[in-house]
Design an enzyme around this catalytic site. Structure first.
Site, PDB file in Angstrom:
ATOM      1  N   SER A 193      -9.701   1.837   2.807  1.00 38.19           N
ATOM      2  CA  SER A 193      -8.773   2.484   2.093  1.00 38.19           C
ATOM      3  C   SER A 193      -7.699   1.534   1.263  1.00 38.19           C
ATOM      4  CB  SER A 193      -8.230   3.470   2.845  1.00 38.19           C
ATOM      5  OG  SER A 193      -7.480   3.080   3.762  1.00 38.19           O
TER       6      SER A 193
ATOM      7  N   SER B  58      -9.933  -0.424   7.194  1.00 39.17           N
ATOM      8  CA  SER B  58      -9.231  -0.440   5.841  1.00 39.17           C
ATOM      9  C   SER B  58      -8.516  -1.639   5.175  1.00 39.17           C
ATOM     10  CB  SER B  58      -8.466   0.833   5.618  1.00 39.17           C
ATOM     11  OG  SER B  58      -9.170   2.056   5.598  1.00 39.17           O
TER      12      SER B  58
ATOM     13  N   LYS C  38       0.839  -1.262   0.104  1.00 39.77           N
ATOM     14  CA  LYS C  38      -0.008  -0.105   0.064  1.00 39.77           C
ATOM     15  C   LYS C  38       0.908   1.444  -0.253  1.00 39.77           C
ATOM     16  CE  LYS C  38      -3.968   2.013   2.492  1.00 39.77           C
ATOM     17  NZ  LYS C  38      -4.827   1.814   3.942  1.00 39.77           N
TER      18      LYS C  38
HETATM   19  N1  GLN Z   1     -13.228   4.045   6.222  1.00 39.29           N
HETATM   20  C1  GLN Z   1     -12.630   4.295   7.617  1.00 39.29           C
HETATM   21  C2  GLN Z   1     -12.418   5.798   7.461  1.00 39.29           C
HETATM   22  O1  GLN Z   1     -12.733   6.507   6.486  1.00 39.29           O
HETATM   23  C3  GLN Z   1     -11.366   3.368   7.796  1.00 39.29           C
HETATM   24  C4  GLN Z   1     -10.318   3.958   7.258  1.00 39.29           C
HETATM   25  C5  GLN Z   1      -9.000   3.108   7.614  1.00 39.29           C
HETATM   26  O2  GLN Z   1      -9.131   2.108   8.082  1.00 39.29           O
HETATM   27  N2  GLN Z   1      -7.805   3.653   7.163  1.00 39.29           N
HETATM   28  O3  GLN Z   1     -11.616   6.339   8.361  1.00 39.29           O
END
Ligand code: GLN
Length: 482
Positions: A153, A177, A78
């Site tokens: 994400s 994410s 990532k």
């Molecule tokens: N969807 C969650 C957010 O927008 C989780 C994001 C993540 O785990 N990096 O914060």
């Protein structure tokens, strides 16, 4: 060699038996990337030249008969994990040209085994989001339906694994994410216990919640990767100094007598009926294999999303204050120091990132701190207590990973609150610092994967992986057509 949905253990055998060389193997993945990624958009940067050099080094180790589990295995990472000499953008214009001069701790560990880097995968900008559509460079699509989001994400990592553009990848999980994109893309992903994996070199979003973990074709590969990246690290003050087991030690052992809790709030009307049904059917199947199902309740779940967004945004506002356009990153214009910072941040960050910085600074400002941030911390304690109570009567907890399968691109664009609410099934795990794995439990009528999550006690990754593997044993995943 057919590389689609081929697991790391099979690749290991092929490499060690000289059925294929390390260079040929990464060549196969690059072919696949060149063919499919113009439609999938899962990578931000592809590191072909470096990969061929890495593969050559790995081949020498294989030839000498000294392979580690990941020697010569191609992986994607990532784009918020720093790799020395490789552009790391966080999918943000702010870091478009940032080349870190050092490796994240997890990369040092992968290097020690001689892995081969395929490239850096797309994500929501600074890991804020659940769709990968806030990426400034590659708005990844779902390989099961290119009109839909891959989740986020870590959407680039999940989509790449699902479509065979990498056998496995690293992601990061602050509020879901790793698990949610794994669920949308029909692959397996684990968020380890907070502190299990070093955060050194992971660009910070919300430091008390962030954790790096693997996304792979199955639970066994997740265990293998977690074995490689875990461990105490003196560069990360929150890294846990605990024993590290072999994360595959319980894999293949029967689950008879194991207690699986199903908190009823995770099966409320907020979750789509088809999703609920698949998860409940899976629980019945696990019961047939010897598990004991336990009904329970988690009343605090209704406060989870507001508590999470207050904590995450407060930490993000603080972490992202370092991007001032002066030390590194995007530089705007301005006659004065203040103008320069304002212009750099206004143009360097995207809309969602700015929304969160505003929210976070607001919640932390004097006069509002007690009303918001302090309350969120109290809710955090309540959620931890409710988990402790459940783990008093059960070994693991089973929930849907997301309330819906992958949705259409653009569907949630104008409604951030709706998007935030979609994190309801995943955020409590980060708040309570627990490990959880998401694996596919079925497909909708139109062929979209549905994921379920198995949540464990702190530092009990071995049990969640055991249960995920038990389930995967009787389950035949369907590859996307792409
Ligand atoms: N969807 C969650 C957010 O927008 C989780 C994001 C993540 O785990 N990096 O914060």
């Amino acid at each position: 060699m057919d590389i689609k949905r081929t697991n790391i253990r099979a690749l290991r055998k092929a490499l060690d038996s000289k059925e294929i060389s390390a260079a040929e193997l990464c060549g196969e993945y690059f072919k696949r990337i060149e063919d499919a990624d113009p439609r999938l958009l899962s990578y931000i940067t592809v590191t072909k030249e470096k990969a061929l050099q890495d593969a050559e080094k790995a081949q020498a180790v294989i030839n000498a008969g000294n392979s580690a589990p990941l020697t010569g295995i191609p992986l994607a990472v990532k784009d918020n994990i720093c790799i020395d000499g490789v552009r790391t953008t966080c999918a943000s214009k702010m870091l478009e040209n940032f080349i870190p001069p050092y490796n994240a701790a997890v990369i040092e560990k992968l290097n020690a085994q001689g892995y081969v880097l395929l490239g850096k995968t797309s994500m929501d900008e600074f890991a804020m989001g659940g769709s990968t559509q806030t990426s400034a460079f590659a708005k990844t699509r779902n390989p099961y339906d290119l009109e839909r989001v891959p989740g986020g994400s870590s959407g680039g990592s999940a989509a790449a694994v699902a479509a065979g553009l990498a056998p496995a990848a690293l992601g990061s999980d602050t509020g879901g994410s790793i698990r949610q994109p794994a669920s949308f893309c029909g692959v397996t992903g684990i968020k380890p216990t907070y502190g299990r994996v070093s955060r050194y070199g992971l660009v910070a979003f919300a430091s008390s919640l962030d954790q790096i973990g693997p996304i792979a074709n199955d639970a066994r590969d997740c265990a293998l990767l977690l074995n490689a990246i875990c461990g105490h690290d003196r560069h990360d003050a929150t890294s846990a100094n605990v024993d590290t087991p072999d994360f595959s030690e319980k894999i293949g052992k029967p689950i008879s007598g194991l207690k699986i809790a199903l908190p009823k709030e995770f099966f409320s009307d907020a979750v789509e009926p088809a999703v609920k049904q698949h998860v409940l059917d899976a629980s019945k199947e696990l019961e047939k294999r010897g598990a004991v199902l336990v009904d329970c309740s988690m009343p605090g779940l209704k406060y989870a999303v507001p508590a999470y967004y207050l904590i995450a945004c407060a930490e993000a506002a603080s972490n992202l204050s370092r991007f001032d356009g002066i030390k590194y990153g995007f530089r705007g214009e301005g006659r004065t120091y203040e103008e320069l910072i304002r212009d750099s941040r206004s143009r360097g960050f995207g809309e969602e990132v700015k929304r969160r910085i505003l929210l976070g600074n607001y919640a932390l400002s004097s006069g509002y701190y007690d009303a918001y941030y302090k309350k969120a911390l109290a809710l955090k304690q309540e959620i931890i207590k409710e988990y402790n109570d459940i783990f008093g009567i059960a070994d693991v907890i089973l929930t849907p990973t997301a309330p819906t399968p992958a949705y259409k691109i653009g569907e949630q664009d104008n409604d951030p609150v709706k998007m935030y609410m979609a994190d309801i099934c995943t955020v409590t795990v980060n708040i309570a610092k627990l490990p959880a794995v998401s694996t596919t439990c079925g497909y909708t009528e139109n062929g979209l994967p549905v994921g379920m999550s198995i949540i464990g006690r702190r530092f009990d990754e071995t049990t969640v992986l055991q249960v995920a593997d038990e389930w995967e044993n009787g389950f035949a995943p369907i590859s996307p057509k792409l």
